[in-house]
Design a protein around this motif. Sequence first.
Motif, PDB file in Angstrom:
ATOM      1  N   LYS A  67       0.789  -1.234   0.000  1.00 35.60           N
ATOM      2  CA  LYS A  67       0.000   0.000   0.000  1.00 35.60           C
ATOM      3  C   LYS A  67       0.823   1.287   0.000  1.00 35.60           C
ATOM      4  CE  LYS A  67      -3.315  -1.359  -0.656  1.00 35.60           C
ATOM      5  NZ  LYS A  67      -3.459  -2.154  -1.918  1.00 35.60           N
ATOM      6  N   SER A  68       1.969   1.216  -0.653  1.00 29.04           N
ATOM      7  CA  SER A  68       2.824   2.403  -0.738  1.00 29.04           C
ATOM      8  C   SER A  68       2.942   2.920  -2.156  1.00 29.04           C
ATOM      9  CB  SER A  68       4.230   2.066  -0.232  1.00 29.04           C
ATOM     10  OG  SER A  68       4.184   1.674   1.102  1.00 29.04           O
ATOM     11  N   GLY A  69       2.186   2.329  -3.086  1.00 28.23           N
ATOM     12  CA  GLY A  69       2.285   2.796  -4.472  1.00 28.23           C
ATOM     13  C   GLY A  69       2.820   1.737  -5.418  1.00 28.23           C
ATOM     14  N   THR A  70       2.701   0.476  -5.038  1.00 25.97           N
ATOM     15  CA  THR A  70       3.208  -0.629  -5.867  1.00 25.97           C
ATOM     16  C   THR A  70       2.558  -0.635  -7.255  1.00 25.97           C
ATOM     17  OG1 THR A  70       3.002  -1.842  -3.785  1.00 25.97           O
ATOM     18  CG2 THR A  70       3.739  -3.097  -5.706  1.00 25.97           C
ATOM     19  N   THR A  71       1.241  -0.512  -7.276  1.00 23.78           N
ATOM     20  CA  THR A  71       0.499  -0.605  -8.541  1.00 23.78           C
ATOM     21  C   THR A  71       0.925   0.519  -9.485  1.00 23.78           C
ATOM     22  OG1 THR A  71      -1.320  -1.231  -7.074  1.00 23.78           O
ATOM     23  CG2 THR A  71      -1.846  -0.997  -9.401  1.00 23.78           C
ATOM     24  N   ARG A 152       6.259   5.460   1.517  1.00 22.58           N
ATOM     25  CA  ARG A 152       5.118   6.340   1.682  1.00 22.58           C
ATOM     26  C   ARG A 152       5.001   6.715   3.149  1.00 22.58           C
ATOM     27  NH1 ARG A 152      -1.214   4.885   0.069  1.00 22.58           N
ATOM     28  NH2 ARG A 152      -1.869   7.055  -0.099  1.00 22.58           N
ATOM     29  N   SER A 160      -4.328   3.044   4.375  1.00 21.53           N
ATOM     30  CA  SER A 160      -4.588   2.358   3.111  1.00 21.53           C
ATOM     31  C   SER A 160      -4.682   0.839   3.323  1.00 21.53           C
ATOM     32  CB  SER A 160      -3.482   2.703   2.118  1.00 21.53           C
ATOM     33  OG  SER A 160      -3.736   2.133   0.869  1.00 21.53           O
ATOM     34  N   TYR A 220       6.439   8.381  -2.384  1.00 21.97           N
ATOM     35  CA  TYR A 220       5.093   8.512  -2.966  1.00 21.97           C
ATOM     36  C   TYR A 220       4.691   9.985  -3.030  1.00 21.97           C
ATOM     37  CZ  TYR A 220      -0.005   7.708  -3.330  1.00 21.97           C
ATOM     38  OH  TYR A 220      -1.327   7.701  -3.714  1.00 21.97           O
ATOM     39  N   LYS A 224       3.655  12.282  -6.244  1.00 22.41           N
ATOM     40  CA  LYS A 224       2.381  12.989  -6.390  1.00 22.41           C
ATOM     41  C   LYS A 224       2.622  14.458  -6.725  1.00 22.41           C
ATOM     42  CE  LYS A 224      -1.462  12.108  -5.483  1.00 22.41           C
ATOM     43  NZ  LYS A 224      -2.617  11.592  -6.262  1.00 22.41           N
ATOM     44  N   PHE A 261      -3.728   7.964 -11.329  1.00 17.14           N
ATOM     45  CA  PHE A 261      -4.749   7.265 -10.550  1.00 17.14           C
ATOM     46  C   PHE A 261      -6.045   7.143 -11.352  1.00 17.14           C
ATOM     47  CE2 PHE A 261      -8.272   7.444  -7.547  1.00 17.14           C
ATOM     48  CZ  PHE A 261      -7.970   6.383  -6.721  1.00 17.14           C
ATOM     49  N   PHE A 283      -7.432  -1.710  -5.516  1.00 16.76           N
ATOM     50  CA  PHE A 283      -6.081  -1.126  -5.564  1.00 16.76           C
ATOM     51  C   PHE A 283      -6.126   0.376  -5.832  1.00 16.76           C
ATOM     52  CE2 PHE A 283      -5.246  -5.585  -6.303  1.00 16.76           C
ATOM     53  CZ  PHE A 283      -4.182  -5.787  -5.446  1.00 16.76           C
ATOM     54  N   PHE A 284      -7.346   0.875  -6.093  1.00 18.83           N
ATOM     55  CA  PHE A 284      -7.481   2.313  -6.382  1.00 18.83           C
ATOM     56  C   PHE A 284      -8.569   2.861  -5.470  1.00 18.83           C
ATOM     57  CE2 PHE A 284      -6.331  -0.108 -10.139  1.00 18.83           C
ATOM     58  CZ  PHE A 284      -5.105   0.461 -10.432  1.00 18.83           C
ATOM     59  N   ARG A 285      -8.168   3.423  -4.380  1.00 18.56           N
ATOM     60  CA  ARG A 285      -9.157   3.913  -3.419  1.00 18.56           C
ATOM     61  C   ARG A 285      -9.258   5.422  -3.549  1.00 18.56           C
ATOM     62  NH1 ARG A 285      -9.410   5.530   1.959  1.00 18.56           N
ATOM     63  NH2 ARG A 285      -7.143   5.733   1.940  1.00 18.56           N
ATOM     64  N   LYS A 286      -8.259   6.144  -3.026  1.00 15.43           N
ATOM     65  CA  LYS A 286      -8.272   7.607  -3.136  1.00 15.43           C
ATOM     66  C   LYS A 286      -7.011   8.140  -3.811  1.00 15.43           C
ATOM     67  CE  LYS A 286     -11.043   9.272   0.743  1.00 15.43           C
ATOM     68  NZ  LYS A 286     -10.937  10.093   1.962  1.00 15.43           N
TER      69      LYS A 286
HETATM   70  P1  A3P Z   1      -5.065   4.759  -0.892  1.00 13.58           P
HETATM   71  O1  A3P Z   1      -5.647   3.551  -0.223  1.00 13.58           O
HETATM   72  O2  A3P Z   1      -4.510   5.754   0.081  1.00 13.58           O
HETATM   73  O3  A3P Z   1      -5.983   5.379  -1.872  1.00 13.58           O
HETATM   74  P2  A3P Z   1      -0.368  -0.461  -3.601  1.00 13.58           P
HETATM   75  O4  A3P Z   1      -0.418  -0.241  -5.056  1.00 13.58           O
HETATM   76  O5  A3P Z   1       1.017  -0.542  -3.045  1.00 13.58           O
HETATM   77  O6  A3P Z   1      -1.249  -1.579  -3.176  1.00 13.58           O
HETATM   78  O7  A3P Z   1      -0.928   0.893  -2.939  1.00 13.58           O
HETATM   79  C1  A3P Z   1      -2.267   1.254  -3.072  1.00 13.58           C
HETATM   80  C2  A3P Z   1      -2.379   2.729  -2.779  1.00 13.58           C
HETATM   81  O8  A3P Z   1      -1.855   3.468  -3.891  1.00 13.58           O
HETATM   82  C3  A3P Z   1      -3.823   3.136  -2.613  1.00 13.58           C
HETATM   83  O9  A3P Z   1      -3.792   4.261  -1.735  1.00 13.58           O
HETATM   84  C4  A3P Z   1      -4.170   3.523  -4.038  1.00 13.58           C
HETATM   85  O10 A3P Z   1      -5.302   4.337  -4.149  1.00 13.58           O
HETATM   86  C5  A3P Z   1      -2.900   4.253  -4.454  1.00 13.58           C
HETATM   87  N1  A3P Z   1      -2.712   4.295  -5.909  1.00 13.58           N
HETATM   88  C6  A3P Z   1      -2.973   3.333  -6.824  1.00 13.58           C
HETATM   89  N2  A3P Z   1      -2.673   3.750  -8.057  1.00 13.58           N
HETATM   90  C7  A3P Z   1      -2.221   5.017  -7.941  1.00 13.58           C
HETATM   91  C8  A3P Z   1      -1.765   5.987  -8.884  1.00 13.58           C
HETATM   92  N3  A3P Z   1      -1.723   5.735 -10.182  1.00 13.58           N
HETATM   93  N4  A3P Z   1      -1.370   7.169  -8.404  1.00 13.58           N
HETATM   94  C9  A3P Z   1      -1.406   7.456  -7.087  1.00 13.58           C
HETATM   95  N5  A3P Z   1      -1.836   6.588  -6.145  1.00 13.58           N
HETATM   96  C10 A3P Z   1      -2.236   5.370  -6.568  1.00 13.58           C
END
Ligand code: A3P
Length: 319
Positions: A67-71, A152, A160, A220, A224, A261, A283-286
């Motif tokens: 949950k630090s921006g892996t995706t 992050r 997250s 992260y 941003k 995002f 994987f896309f919350r906020k």
């Molecule tokens: P939030 O839950 O704070 O919204 P991971 O990819 O490591 O699982 O992390 C998921 C976190 O990254 C979630 O944070 C998600 O919304 C955010 N995230 C996913 N894609 C993103 C993107 N393209 N840009 C910025 N944040 C993103």
Amino acid sequence: KKQEKNEDDEFSESFLQTLEQQTNWDGSPMVKYRGFWYLKRFIRQELSSHKHFKARDSDIILSTLPKSGTTWLKALAYSIVNRDTIYRDIGQNPLLTCNPHTLVPFLFMFEENNPHEFDQPTDPRIFATHTPFEALADSIRQSACKIIYVCRNPLDQFVSIRHFLIDNKIEKDHAGPLGLDESFDMFCEGTHPVGPFWDHMTGYWNAQLENPRKVLFLKYEDMKEDIVFNVKKIADFLGCPFSSEEEERGMVEEISEMCSFQSLKNVDRNGYSFKGIFKNSTFFRKGEVGDWSNCLTPAMAERMKKLVEIKFQGSPGLT
Ligand code: A3P
């Protein structure tokens, strides 16, 4: 043969029983291995990948705490290194139809008996991991492959994770998850998957200080703030800088936008990743900086501030 057998014993149930055990706040069993907590359901695959994965010099390893921006990082790295193919036929860009997790596998999914699942049609290969630097497979640390780490703000990361696990209801068979206070306590004690977070971050921080050509350390929040700058930084680090012609064509901005995002959020929303475990949309919350303030109290933030000051005393760049 004998040595082989002993090493495989490492993954046996009786070996796992010798490790310190804990239950994460969401009910998932964890074990402590060489100073870090791992989810028990993944530990065998994790240890097996440390032992059997053979890195190539050309590989790219993306590392994060969950949950630090892996995706995001997966999408960026994929687009940067494959930009020639993507731009040759923009309609065929895989990022328009699949979740970045489908394109960039996690190392712990590497199976010794099925190494071909890890063959990627593109070169260089890209993999992701949550493994601490010290525990990475020897072949990763010793080869010339490159590592990109994203860290992050732990408060946002904690919030997250909490949403992610509760939304996905992973541990259905257990009693309900612990409350926010108790789970925050565990997090601050470092008892969470791949925690303690401060040791995870410090491991990669020190590695990039020692060898900045091998490890790139990103934040992260910086990404941003200025993604265009960071896309260029990643490309430079990977040895494929944008040419002035590419820059003039607006390719850096396009890749930044393609991996934003909002763009990624709508792709394959109803699909699942990791053998059907996680719904892609979770994987896309906020995707915001500072969302912790909607969930955590100022006292919790103060506690974290003090903790971070103590834990990162030796790495001022991390505070
Ligand atoms: P939030 O839950 O704070 O919204 P991971 O990819 O490591 O699982 O992390 C998921 C976190 O990254 C979630 O944070 C998600 O919304 C955010 N995230 C996913 N894609 C993103 C993107 N393209 N840009 C910025 N944040 C993103």
